[in-house]
Design an enzyme around this catalytic site. Structure first.
Site, PDB file in Angstrom:
ATOM      1  N   LYS A 275       0.958  -1.174   0.249  1.00 46.56           N
ATOM      2  CA  LYS A 275      -0.100   0.173   0.030  1.00 46.56           C
ATOM      3  C   LYS A 275       0.931   1.376   0.134  1.00 46.56           C
ATOM      4  O   LYS A 275       2.031   1.366   0.436  1.00 46.56           O
ATOM      5  CB  LYS A 275      -0.659  -0.120   1.310  1.00 46.56           C
ATOM      6  N   ARG A 349     -10.699 -11.442   0.944  1.00 45.77           N
ATOM      7  CA  ARG A 349     -11.032 -12.472   0.261  1.00 45.77           C
ATOM      8  C   ARG A 349     -10.399 -13.839   0.097  1.00 45.77           C
ATOM      9  O   ARG A 349     -11.419 -14.931   0.205  1.00 45.77           O
ATOM     10  CB  ARG A 349     -11.692 -12.027  -1.277  1.00 45.77           C
TER      11      ARG A 349
HETATM   12  N1  BES Z   1      -8.076  -3.571   3.823  1.00 41.91           N
HETATM   13  C1  BES Z   1      -8.233  -3.197   2.457  1.00 41.91           C
HETATM   14  C2  BES Z   1      -9.627  -2.417   2.087  1.00 41.91           C
HETATM   15  C3  BES Z   1      -9.769  -1.268   2.787  1.00 41.91           C
HETATM   16  C4  BES Z   1      -9.629   0.087   2.159  1.00 41.91           C
HETATM   17  C5  BES Z   1     -10.213  -1.215   4.066  1.00 41.91           C
HETATM   18  C6  BES Z   1      -9.804   1.275   2.496  1.00 41.91           C
HETATM   19  C7  BES Z   1     -10.468   0.048   4.692  1.00 41.91           C
HETATM   20  C8  BES Z   1     -10.190   1.221   4.018  1.00 41.91           C
HETATM   21  C9  BES Z   1      -8.257  -4.719   1.395  1.00 41.91           C
HETATM   22  O1  BES Z   1      -7.550  -5.757   1.901  1.00 41.91           O
HETATM   23  C10 BES Z   1      -7.603  -3.901   0.215  1.00 41.91           C
HETATM   24  O2  BES Z   1      -6.505  -3.572   0.290  1.00 41.91           O
HETATM   25  N2  BES Z   1      -8.391  -4.229  -0.783  1.00 41.91           N
HETATM   26  C11 BES Z   1      -7.896  -3.746  -2.163  1.00 41.91           C
HETATM   27  C12 BES Z   1      -8.265  -4.803  -3.091  1.00 41.91           C
HETATM   28  C13 BES Z   1      -7.607  -4.488  -4.742  1.00 41.91           C
HETATM   29  C14 BES Z   1      -6.238  -4.672  -4.572  1.00 41.91           C
HETATM   30  C15 BES Z   1      -8.368  -5.236  -5.608  1.00 41.91           C
HETATM   31  C16 BES Z   1      -8.462  -2.444  -2.498  1.00 41.91           C
HETATM   32  O3  BES Z   1      -9.552  -2.111  -2.111  1.00 41.91           O
HETATM   33  O4  BES Z   1      -7.595  -1.645  -3.178  1.00 41.91           O
HETATM   34 ZN    ZN Z   2      -5.608  -5.282   1.270  1.00 39.52          ZN
END
Ligand code: BES
Ligand code: ZN
Ligand code: ZN
Length: 497
Positions: A275, A349
């Site tokens: 991230k 997921r």
């Molecule tokens: N934990 C995150 C999602 C999230 C985003 C939670 C903002 C709380 C606030 C999740 O694991 C994630 O990173 N999802 C990705 C998915 C993508 C890589 C397909 C996302 O949302 O960017």
């Molecule tokens: Zn994630």
């Protein structure tokens, strides 16, 4: 936590007493009595327009010895006819916030002054119990001068009609509020203070408190059971993963079982699909789904409905060491399906996949998964609505009914074939964990749904709602405890069928 007391007293001694006042009355008996004691000042102030009856406005009246209570909070109800449960929640939250600000420890509510046509004492008591618990909540701080010494609301007394009805429902409301606050506490804990092992310990404490059956699977158990998806995510962490299971059996037979599956990523760095740095610290909230199901179980454990519930929490960190999961890896989930990991940040997921399969093995025939799953849900719905998908109209309606009772916003996205097909776009595996930006929340939810394998299922994406950036009347900035109440209500409503 405050003690609820019921009193029939005339001129009670409290730091504050609270009354509601509508635009055109009616003046309840208790208001007349208070006005009389205040030598008619209440009505006089209203006449002089010094006392607002505008919806949500609080006027503080100092009693200067005319009443035993030091201060009266008069909260404007606006038009009595328009007052409903949702509006009452807003009003009481404002009162709670004021009580917190004024560091009040002892308050009395005249519930009869909130009585309107379509709300009974029971409804009002419930809202007071719940909303006061929520709006007086504080986030634990770790500063040298901690807030632990601050004065907390300790006593809530109720006056008015039908005290017996009011008593029970105020307590029930408080149970709902406290379950939510418990989830808030867990979400607010930083990643170093709440590892998967800590989450397992918390679950153990909850189980002991309520007499739930508890099972915590260790890495070796997961290997034996073939939980390849959870193991893949946890491979990059030095903290051992835990699969947490809680069982509440409210019926003689373990036939009809609701499975609550909560995402328990105690910190999500994204893994090798790292991230960006700006907001990474917020990913301590990535166990918001786990917190929501634990909070709901706290309520269920106290209210003991005749329903069976199994909770499954796959708990892990999503961080990086030399063994970390890599983009392009192909893994095998517990149900045998293979997954190509296009993006290691789509880890929720993956772990939920094994959580769902395991919940089914434990007998769950209704599945509800809750997860801070996608940033995309924030784009779609902002931070005020939880996004949802489902494969079953009835279960979807149960959630919507419960959500309307608790005033938590839930919006269902479509579950259509083209979205499901997007999951099957891997050249080398059955499923693709990150099919792209389009419809990101829907595909993420439907990925989890693949593991329901036909059982009635609802997915709740709380990535937008589990955390708030700024304080609101019903709670400070930080974890919101969203969906605790809706989940608990859904379970309790199953009892009535
Ligand atoms: N934990 C995150 C999602 C999230 C985003 C939670 C903002 C709380 C606030 C999740 O694991 C994630 O990173 N999802 C990705 C998915 C993508 C890589 C397909 C996302 O949302 O960017
Ligand atoms: Zn994630
Ligand atoms: Zn995540």
């Amino acid at each position: 936590m405050f003690t609820i007391k019921y009193q029939q007293m005339r001129d009670p001694k409290h730091d504050v007493i609270v009354i509601g006042l509508a635009d055109k009355g009616p003046y309840r008996q208790s208001i007349e009595e208070i006005d009389k004691a205040l030598k008619g000042h209440l009505k006089e102030l209203k006449k002089q327009r010094q006392l607002s009856t505008k919806h949500g406005e609080i006027t503080k009246i100092f009693t200067l010895g005319l009443l035993k209570a030091k201060t009266v909070y008069v909260i404007g109800l606006g038009q009595a006819k328009q007052l409903d449960r949702t509006k009452l929640r807003h009003l009481i939250a404002k009162v709670g916030r004021q009580l917190r600000k004024d560091k009040i420890t002892d308050v009395g509510f005249y519930i009869d002054t909130f009585l309107v046509e379509h709300m009974n004492t029971e409804d009002i008591g419930f809202v007071i119990g719940e909303t006061i618990a929520l709006s007086t909540y504080d986030v634990t701080k770790y500063k040298e001068k901690s807030n632990a010494i601050e004065q907390k609301l300790s006593y809530v007394s109720l006056y008015g009609l039908d005290l017996e009805q009011g008593e029970k429902s105020t307590f029930t409301g408080q149970v709902f509020g406290q379950g939510t606050n418990y989830a808030r506490d867990l979400i607010n804990l930083p990643g170093n203070l709440l590892t998967p092992s800590d989450l397992a310990d918390e679950s153990r404490k909850l189980a002991e408190r309520h007499g739930f059956e508890l099972d915590i699977l260790e890495q070796g158990d997961m290997e034996q059971l073939g939980m390849g998806a959870l193991l893949a995510v946890s491979a990059g962490s030095n903290q051992p993963p835990k699969m947490i299971v809680l069982k509440y059996q409210g019926q003689k037979q373990w036939n009809e079982v609701i499975g609550l599956v909560g995402k328990g990523v105690t910190f999500d760095s994204g893994g090798l699909s790292l991230k960006s740095r700006e907001n990474m610290h917020k990913m301590k909230m990535d166990m918001g789904g786990a917190a929501a199901v634990l909070g709901a179980m706290d309520i269920i454990g106290t209210l003991k409905p005749t329903v069976n519930v199994v909770v499954v929490i796959p708990a892990t960190e999503n961080v990086i060491n030399g063994s970390a999961l890599k983009p392009g890896d192909v893994i095998r989930a517990m149900n045998g399906k293979t997954i190509e990991v296009k993006n290691t940040d789509a880890e929720g997921r993956l772990i939920l996949a094994d959580g769902m399969t395991f919940a089914k093995q434990l007998g769950a025939n209704y599945l509800i998964d809750v997860a801070t799953l996608t940033g995309a849900v924030l784009v779609a719905l902002g931070d005020c609505m939880t996004g949802a998908v489902s494969n079953n109209a009835e279960l979807k309606d149960s959630i919507l009914e419960a959500a309307s009772e608790t005033d938590e916003g839930v919006w269902f996205f479509p579950n259509a074939k083209p979205y499901r097909e997007m999951l099957k776009t891997s050249e080398v595996a059955d499923l693709n964990n990150a099919p792209g930006r389009l419809a990101g929340s829907i595909t993420a939810g439907l990925f989890v749904g693949e593991f329901a394998e036909g059982s009635p299922w609802v997915h709740l994406d709380i990535a937008g709602t589990a955390w708030r950036e700024t304080a609101s009347d019903d709670g400070p900035a930080g974890g919101t405890g969203v969906m605790v109440r809706t989940l608990a209500k859904t379970v309790l409503n199953f009892e009535e069928d």
